[in-house]
Design a protein around this motif. Structure first.
Motif, PDB file in Angstrom:
ATOM      1  N   MET A 150      38.910  42.157  45.421  1.00  0.00           N
ATOM      2  CA  MET A 150      39.283  42.859  46.664  1.00  0.00           C
ATOM      3  C   MET A 150      40.702  42.481  47.091  1.00  0.00           C
ATOM      4  SD  MET A 150      36.755  42.852  49.954  1.00  0.00           S
ATOM      5  CE  MET A 150      35.260  42.972  49.029  1.00  0.00           C
ATOM      6  N   ARG A 151      41.017  41.189  46.998  1.00  0.00           N
ATOM      7  CA  ARG A 151      42.365  40.768  47.432  1.00  0.00           C
ATOM      8  C   ARG A 151      43.425  41.372  46.499  1.00  0.00           C
ATOM      9  NH1 ARG A 151      42.139  34.457  45.429  1.00  0.00           N
ATOM     10  NH2 ARG A 151      41.798  33.902  47.592  1.00  0.00           N
ATOM     11  N   ALA A 152      43.074  41.495  45.219  1.00  0.00           N
ATOM     12  CA  ALA A 152      44.014  42.108  44.268  1.00  0.00           C
ATOM     13  C   ALA A 152      44.212  43.585  44.618  1.00  0.00           C
ATOM     14  CB  ALA A 152      43.470  41.969  42.844  1.00  0.00           C
ATOM     15  N   ARG A 153      43.106  44.284  44.910  1.00  0.00           N
ATOM     16  CA  ARG A 153      43.224  45.721  45.229  1.00  0.00           C
ATOM     17  C   ARG A 153      43.985  45.912  46.543  1.00  0.00           C
ATOM     18  NH1 ARG A 153      37.611  45.673  44.081  1.00  0.00           N
ATOM     19  NH2 ARG A 153      37.191  46.252  46.234  1.00  0.00           N
ATOM     20  N   LEU A 154      43.759  45.010  47.497  1.00  0.00           N
ATOM     21  CA  LEU A 154      44.477  45.124  48.783  1.00  0.00           C
ATOM     22  C   LEU A 154      45.984  45.055  48.558  1.00  0.00           C
ATOM     23  CD1 LEU A 154      42.222  42.787  50.963  1.00  0.00           C
ATOM     24  CD2 LEU A 154      42.604  45.220  51.406  1.00  0.00           C
ATOM     25  N   LEU A 191      44.149  42.425  35.206  1.00  0.00           N
ATOM     26  CA  LEU A 191      45.137  43.489  35.165  1.00  0.00           C
ATOM     27  C   LEU A 191      45.790  43.464  33.791  1.00  0.00           C
ATOM     28  CD1 LEU A 191      46.573  45.634  37.017  1.00  0.00           C
ATOM     29  CD2 LEU A 191      48.351  43.924  37.354  1.00  0.00           C
ATOM     30  N   TRP A 192      45.790  44.628  33.137  1.00  0.00           N
ATOM     31  CA  TRP A 192      46.352  44.750  31.790  1.00  0.00           C
ATOM     32  C   TRP A 192      47.570  45.660  31.885  1.00  0.00           C
ATOM     33  CZ3 TRP A 192      44.655  48.807  27.830  1.00  0.00           C
ATOM     34  CH2 TRP A 192      45.175  48.529  26.560  1.00  0.00           C
ATOM     35  N   LEU A 193      48.749  45.049  31.719  1.00  0.00           N
ATOM     36  CA  LEU A 193      49.986  45.813  31.879  1.00  0.00           C
ATOM     37  C   LEU A 193      50.296  46.610  30.611  1.00  0.00           C
ATOM     38  CD1 LEU A 193      52.273  43.176  33.683  1.00  0.00           C
ATOM     39  CD2 LEU A 193      50.717  44.871  34.686  1.00  0.00           C
ATOM     40  N   ARG A 194      51.202  47.562  30.759  1.00  0.00           N
ATOM     41  CA  ARG A 194      51.522  48.451  29.635  1.00  0.00           C
ATOM     42  C   ARG A 194      52.149  47.699  28.464  1.00  0.00           C
ATOM     43  NH1 ARG A 194      54.735  53.596  31.262  1.00  0.00           N
ATOM     44  NH2 ARG A 194      54.268  54.081  29.101  1.00  0.00           N
ATOM     45  N   VAL A 212      47.588  38.497  40.389  1.00  0.00           N
ATOM     46  CA  VAL A 212      47.649  39.968  40.508  1.00  0.00           C
ATOM     47  C   VAL A 212      48.301  40.326  41.842  1.00  0.00           C
ATOM     48  CG1 VAL A 212      46.343  42.124  40.596  1.00  0.00           C
ATOM     49  CG2 VAL A 212      45.587  40.286  39.065  1.00  0.00           C
ATOM     50  N   MET A 213      47.917  39.604  42.900  1.00  0.00           N
ATOM     51  CA  MET A 213      48.562  39.860  44.199  1.00  0.00           C
ATOM     52  C   MET A 213      50.072  39.656  44.087  1.00  0.00           C
ATOM     53  SD  MET A 213      46.232  38.138  47.212  1.00  0.00           S
ATOM     54  CE  MET A 213      47.010  39.027  48.562  1.00  0.00           C
ATOM     55  N   GLN A 214      50.441  38.534  43.462  1.00  0.00           N
ATOM     56  CA  GLN A 214      51.869  38.209  43.362  1.00  0.00           C
ATOM     57  C   GLN A 214      52.610  39.250  42.530  1.00  0.00           C
ATOM     58  OE1 GLN A 214      53.168  35.445  45.158  1.00  0.00           O
ATOM     59  NE2 GLN A 214      54.933  36.741  44.742  1.00  0.00           N
ATOM     60  N   TRP A 215      51.959  39.718  41.457  1.00  0.00           N
ATOM     61  CA  TRP A 215      52.561  40.774  40.629  1.00  0.00           C
ATOM     62  C   TRP A 215      52.821  42.021  41.497  1.00  0.00           C
ATOM     63  CZ3 TRP A 215      50.419  45.629  39.751  1.00  0.00           C
ATOM     64  CH2 TRP A 215      51.125  46.442  38.854  1.00  0.00           C
ATOM     65  N   ALA A 216      51.821  42.403  42.286  1.00  0.00           N
ATOM     66  CA  ALA A 216      51.957  43.611  43.117  1.00  0.00           C
ATOM     67  C   ALA A 216      53.110  43.461  44.102  1.00  0.00           C
ATOM     68  CB  ALA A 216      50.641  43.896  43.845  1.00  0.00           C
ATOM     69  N   LEU A 268      41.225  37.051  54.009  1.00  0.00           N
ATOM     70  CA  LEU A 268      40.274  37.902  54.751  1.00  0.00           C
ATOM     71  C   LEU A 268      39.041  38.370  53.951  1.00  0.00           C
ATOM     72  CD1 LEU A 268      42.737  39.863  57.045  1.00  0.00           C
ATOM     73  CD2 LEU A 268      40.616  38.764  57.826  1.00  0.00           C
ATOM     74  N   PRO A 269      39.165  38.725  52.664  1.00  0.00           N
ATOM     75  CA  PRO A 269      37.951  39.165  51.969  1.00  0.00           C
ATOM     76  C   PRO A 269      36.838  38.108  51.972  1.00  0.00           C
ATOM     77  CG  PRO A 269      39.889  39.792  50.706  1.00  0.00           C
ATOM     78  CD  PRO A 269      40.369  38.888  51.831  1.00  0.00           C
ATOM     79  N   PHE A 270      37.220  36.836  52.032  1.00  0.00           N
ATOM     80  CA  PHE A 270      36.235  35.757  52.006  1.00  0.00           C
ATOM     81  C   PHE A 270      35.647  35.524  53.409  1.00  0.00           C
ATOM     82  CE2 PHE A 270      38.933  35.421  48.392  1.00  0.00           C
ATOM     83  CZ  PHE A 270      38.118  35.017  47.356  1.00  0.00           C
ATOM     84  N   VAL A 271      36.452  35.754  54.428  1.00  0.00           N
ATOM     85  CA  VAL A 271      35.919  35.636  55.801  1.00  0.00           C
ATOM     86  C   VAL A 271      34.942  36.802  56.035  1.00  0.00           C
ATOM     87  CG1 VAL A 271      36.531  35.514  58.255  1.00  0.00           C
ATOM     88  CG2 VAL A 271      38.034  34.478  56.545  1.00  0.00           C
ATOM     89  N   ARG A 272      35.273  37.949  55.463  1.00  0.00           N
ATOM     90  CA  ARG A 272      34.360  39.105  55.522  1.00  0.00           C
ATOM     91  C   ARG A 272      33.010  38.727  54.883  1.00  0.00           C
ATOM     92  NH1 ARG A 272      33.172  42.860  51.648  1.00  0.00           N
ATOM     93  NH2 ARG A 272      32.594  44.949  52.326  1.00  0.00           N
ATOM     94  N   GLN A 273      33.083  38.056  53.732  1.00  0.00           N
ATOM     95  CA  GLN A 273      31.842  37.631  53.061  1.00  0.00           C
ATOM     96  C   GLN A 273      31.058  36.640  53.907  1.00  0.00           C
ATOM     97  OE1 GLN A 273      31.858  35.846  49.224  1.00  0.00           O
ATOM     98  NE2 GLN A 273      31.433  37.808  48.255  1.00  0.00           N
TER      99      GLN A 273
END
Ligand code: GSH
Length: 225
Positions: free
Chosen positions: A20-24, A59-62, A73-77, A168-173
């Motif tokens: 979830m944090r990666a998708r966010l 995440l699998w890059l090209r 993944v977050m840092q990459w984004a 936040l995703p973990f506080v949600r959990q």
């Protein structure tokens, strides 16, 4: 196996807070990926081939690079494109952010798992008491509540940052483990406001769009849609 859409491929599991944090971060950065939703008990062979440790997100890059830790993944984004409203952390804030995330991924998550699924931790000689572990999580939540009280609505003030969306995703959990208790327990006013704003945000809505589990040969889906 190829990048059919010419986009990075993200193996993900909708409810996983790490995924979830990666998708966010991907949504916040305005990026697009090809999404492959999976079922944890039947991970795709290709995912295990590129990341044998078998956790999501991956995440699998090209160019073939594999990023299989959620924070990476977050840092990459964020490196591709810093979300317009996110705060750029100064050195001191970055250190604080790293400390909070270490606390979250370590002690908080360890206790959260035992609060949510105590039966998994019982042994012949040990009965796992979920309330003991909830109290341990609370000791950490109290700290974030007081930070938010002093300088909210986000952890570093008026703008969200990497820290908010990593945590936040973990506080949600934590809330989901016993929503009635969480919603009625006194205190945590600032933390509850922070979480509620997140739960109602278009960002989370986009990050939580449902996809059917992927199988080789399926038509590719773009995320966010
Ligand atoms: N340190 C990893 C942890 C990821 C993780 O543990 N994800 C869980 C799902 S929430 C997983 O894939 N577990 C493997 C399994 O249950 O088979 C990260 O930050 O990406």
């Amino acid at each position: 196996m190829e990048h059919q859409l010419g986009l990075p491929v993200l193996y993900t599991f909708r409810r996983c807070p790490y995924a979830m944090r990666a998708r966010l971060a991907i949504v916040a950065a305005g990026l697009k990926v090809e999404v492959r939703e999976l079922v944890l008990r039947a991970k795709p062979a290709h995912m295990l081939e590129i990341s044998p440790k078998g956790t999501v997100p991956v995440l699998w890059l090209r160019d073939g690079t594999v990023i299989d830790e959620s924070l990476d993944v977050m840092q990459w984004a964020v490196n591709q494109s810093l979300p317009a409203d996110w705060l750029v952390l100064n050195a001191e804030q970055q250190q604080q952010c790293d400390e909070w995330i270490a606390l979250l991924d370590g002690e908080f998550k360890r206790n959260l798992d035992r609060y949510k699924y105590p039966h998994r931790y019982h042994t012949e000689t040990y009965t796992c008491d979920p309330l003991e572990h909830r109290a341990a999580c609370e000791k950490i939540l109290v700290q974030w509540n007081s930070v938010l009280e002093q300088q909210g609505p986000f952890l570093f003030g008026s703008q969200p940052s990497f820290a908010d969306y990593a945590i936040l995703p973990f506080v949600r959990q934590f809330r989901i483990a016993d929503e009635v208790w969480f919603d009625t327990v006194p205190g945590y006013a600032a933390l509850k406001l922070w979480l509620t704003a997140f739960l109602q945000s278009p960002l989370l809505e986009q990050a939580m769009v449902k996809f059917s589990p992927w199988q080789p040969g399926d038509a590719p889906f773009t995320f966010p849609g």
